[in-house]
Write a protein that holds these residues in place. Structure first.
Motif, PDB file in Angstrom:
ATOM      1  N   HIS A  86      -8.163  -4.776   9.081  1.00 54.59           N
ATOM      2  CA  HIS A  86      -8.145  -5.666  10.263  1.00 54.59           C
ATOM      3  C   HIS A  86      -8.620  -4.743  11.331  1.00 54.59           C
ATOM      4  O   HIS A  86      -8.958  -3.841  11.451  1.00 54.59           O
ATOM      5  N   LEU A  87      -9.033  -6.057  12.340  1.00 49.20           N
ATOM      6  CA  LEU A  87      -9.928  -5.391  13.499  1.00 49.20           C
ATOM      7  C   LEU A  87      -9.534  -6.069  14.598  1.00 49.20           C
ATOM      8  O   LEU A  87      -8.556  -7.040  14.564  1.00 49.20           O
ATOM      9  N   HIS A  88      -9.795  -5.855  15.898  1.00 51.52           N
ATOM     10  CA  HIS A  88      -9.383  -6.775  16.931  1.00 51.52           C
ATOM     11  C   HIS A  88     -10.306  -7.761  16.873  1.00 51.52           C
ATOM     12  O   HIS A  88     -11.536  -7.999  16.236  1.00 51.52           O
ATOM     13  N   GLU A  89      -9.529  -9.057  16.982  1.00 52.59           N
ATOM     14  CA  GLU A  89     -10.439 -10.259  16.760  1.00 52.59           C
ATOM     15  C   GLU A  89     -11.821 -10.430  16.995  1.00 52.59           C
ATOM     16  O   GLU A  89     -12.264 -10.312  17.928  1.00 52.59           O
ATOM     17  N   GLY A 117      -9.149  -0.369  19.152  1.00 52.97           N
ATOM     18  CA  GLY A 117     -10.101  -1.305  18.256  1.00 52.97           C
ATOM     19  C   GLY A 117     -11.453  -1.216  19.005  1.00 52.97           C
ATOM     20  O   GLY A 117     -11.876  -0.214  19.564  1.00 52.97           O
ATOM     21  N   SER A 118     -12.364  -1.731  18.316  1.00 49.79           N
ATOM     22  CA  SER A 118     -11.968  -3.035  17.183  1.00 49.79           C
ATOM     23  C   SER A 118     -11.596  -2.341  16.070  1.00 49.79           C
ATOM     24  O   SER A 118     -11.185  -3.143  15.325  1.00 49.79           O
ATOM     25  N   SER A 119     -12.095  -1.196  15.671  1.00 52.41           N
ATOM     26  CA  SER A 119     -11.663  -0.561  14.247  1.00 52.41           C
ATOM     27  C   SER A 119     -10.584  -0.048  14.096  1.00 52.41           C
ATOM     28  O   SER A 119     -10.161   0.969  13.813  1.00 52.41           O
ATOM     29  N   SER A 120      -9.410  -1.018  14.605  1.00 49.20           N
ATOM     30  CA  SER A 120      -7.986  -0.450  14.528  1.00 49.20           C
ATOM     31  C   SER A 120      -7.587  -0.254  13.089  1.00 49.20           C
ATOM     32  O   SER A 120      -7.129   0.857  12.826  1.00 49.20           O
ATOM     33  N   GLY A 121      -7.707  -0.988  12.062  1.00 48.99           N
ATOM     34  CA  GLY A 121      -7.293  -0.736  10.685  1.00 48.99           C
ATOM     35  C   GLY A 121      -7.880   0.270  10.130  1.00 48.99           C
ATOM     36  O   GLY A 121      -7.349   1.122   9.253  1.00 48.99           O
TER      37      GLY A 121
END
Length: 390
Positions: free
Chosen positions: A79-82, A108-112
């Motif tokens: 997942h990422l920031h939308e 983020g956005s590369s949170s996951g």
């Protein structure tokens, strides 16, 4: 070979197939695993960009195909920031939380991506960086992130859903710089030698009041460690670039997502929708003026690199904030979180300079090392020398 867990309390994973896409046997990355940010097109895997809105199909990722051919195995999508339009990890699927503190954001956005490597679920992760989206989660999750030179042939963005074609970069996150260097070497076909810091001229960019005391102290301690290794460190100045960065990114993002924006209910979260509507309202003249400002900032950065070999800067203004926190307290007072973060990281994505985010001895606070355009190998080699010392 690591495997993602069956449970996912951090909501880091967007898609996990029953079996990974196995890398080709005998390759230089054989035995390693990686996660893929859910902006990359992967054959047979869905692409959702962590949004409920419909998104364009970018085609198949050249970079994912190359890594598979080099022997690495892809275990799933993160997942990422939308749509990558943010720096906390908020999205239409509940948002991703910090790997070690569920009350805080991972960045983020590369949170996951950052969470997947911080928890040892994969050996490295593919992220993207448009304004700090690799470096911020790397810093806040205590891992290493690398944003290569814009357009680097080893790090193709072909087959990646864009946010801003002007500022987008593809790059890796990993628990250590040696893994980043190994992946980079496999993609480029030549090793990354360790570099000696003796005689390296370092420009320290630490604008007064832009960080809290913990970050400022961590960056100064890092500067002193470089001096102890023989580097010469001097303070430098560089302006805030958001007057150029924001119009470019928001205008281009609105163009990318024009089809969804034409719907009565596009499906984006309110903040994302508001930012995209703002992008739609940017005029051609405003967009062109932003590029004029960008050229001025590029000239300033090039000027710094006539006097210095590397820049050292904070990667984040504070340790990771609480989920839902919209402002942070830093030296100059209370500032909107987004501005506080982006003015530190956006210059080097706007201007395409290779940048390495490294942890410090202060938990979940990172620094940036920035090199001249095209000096990716030297940057990674200097990072390896610092890792050896730690």
């Amino acid at each position: 070979m690591t495997r993602p867990p069956h449970d996912d309390p951090q909501r880091a994973w967007a898609y996990r197939p029953e079996r990974p896409l196995e890398g080709a046997p005998g390759g230089p990355l054989g035995g390693s695993t990686f996660s893929v940010k859910d902006l990359y097109g992967v054959p047979g895997w869905p692409l959702g960009a962590s949004t409920r809105a419909a998104v364009p199909d970018p085609g198949d990722s050249v970079l994912v195909s190359r890594l598979l051919a080099l022997g690495a195995s892809a275990v799933g999508k993160t997942h990422l920031h939308e749509i990558a339009l943010g720096i906390t990890g908020l999205n239409g699927h509940g948002g991703t939380t910090h790997p070690h503190d569920p009350a805080r954001v991972p960045g983020g956005s590369s949170s996951g991506a950052a969470v997947s490597v911080a928890l040892g679920q994969v050996d490295f992760a593919l992220g993207t960086d448009t304004g700090g989206s690799i470096r911020v989660p790397a810093a806040w999750c205590g891992v290493v992130g690398f944003k290569p030179t814009k357009g680097h042939p080893g790090w193709s963005t072909q087959g990646v859903l864009p946010l801003s074609w002007t500022c987008d970069h593809a790059g890796p996150l990993a628990r250590d710089g040696a893994t980043v260097a190994r992946v980079h070497a496999a993609l480029t076909g030549h090793d990354v030698p360790r570099q000696d810091w003796a005689g390296v001229r370092v420009g320290l960019w630490l604008p007064e009041g832009w960080t809290d005391a913990a970050v400022a102290d961590a960056v100064m301690a890092y500067a002193h460690s470089l001096e102890a290794r023989g580097a010469a460190v001097e303070r430098v100045a560089f302006p805030e670039v958001l007057d150029a960065y924001s119009p470019i990114v928001l205008s281009e993002a609105a163009h990318v997502h024009a089809a969804a924006l034409a719907q009565d209910d596009p499906g984006f979260l309110p903040f994302t929708l508001g930012a995209l509507r703002q992008g739609q309202a940017i005029t051609d003249a405003e967009y062109a003026h932003a590029f004029e400002r960008r050229a001025e900032y590029r000239a300033l950065l090039d000027g710094l690199f006539t006097a210095y070999d590397m820049l050292l800067a904070p990667a984040v203004p504070t340790p990771p904030p609480l989920i839902g926190q919209d402002e942070v307290d830093i030296g100059e007072g209370r500032v909107p979180l987004r501005r506080a973060v982006l003015r530190i990281t956006a210059p080097f994505s706007l201007l395409g300079a290779p940048t390495l985010a490294l942890p410090t001895t202060t938990p979940f606070v990172g620094v940036q090392l920035v090199a001249r355009h095209g000096q990716d190998d030297r940057l990674l080699g200097l990072g390896l020398a610092l890792e050896d010392a730690r």
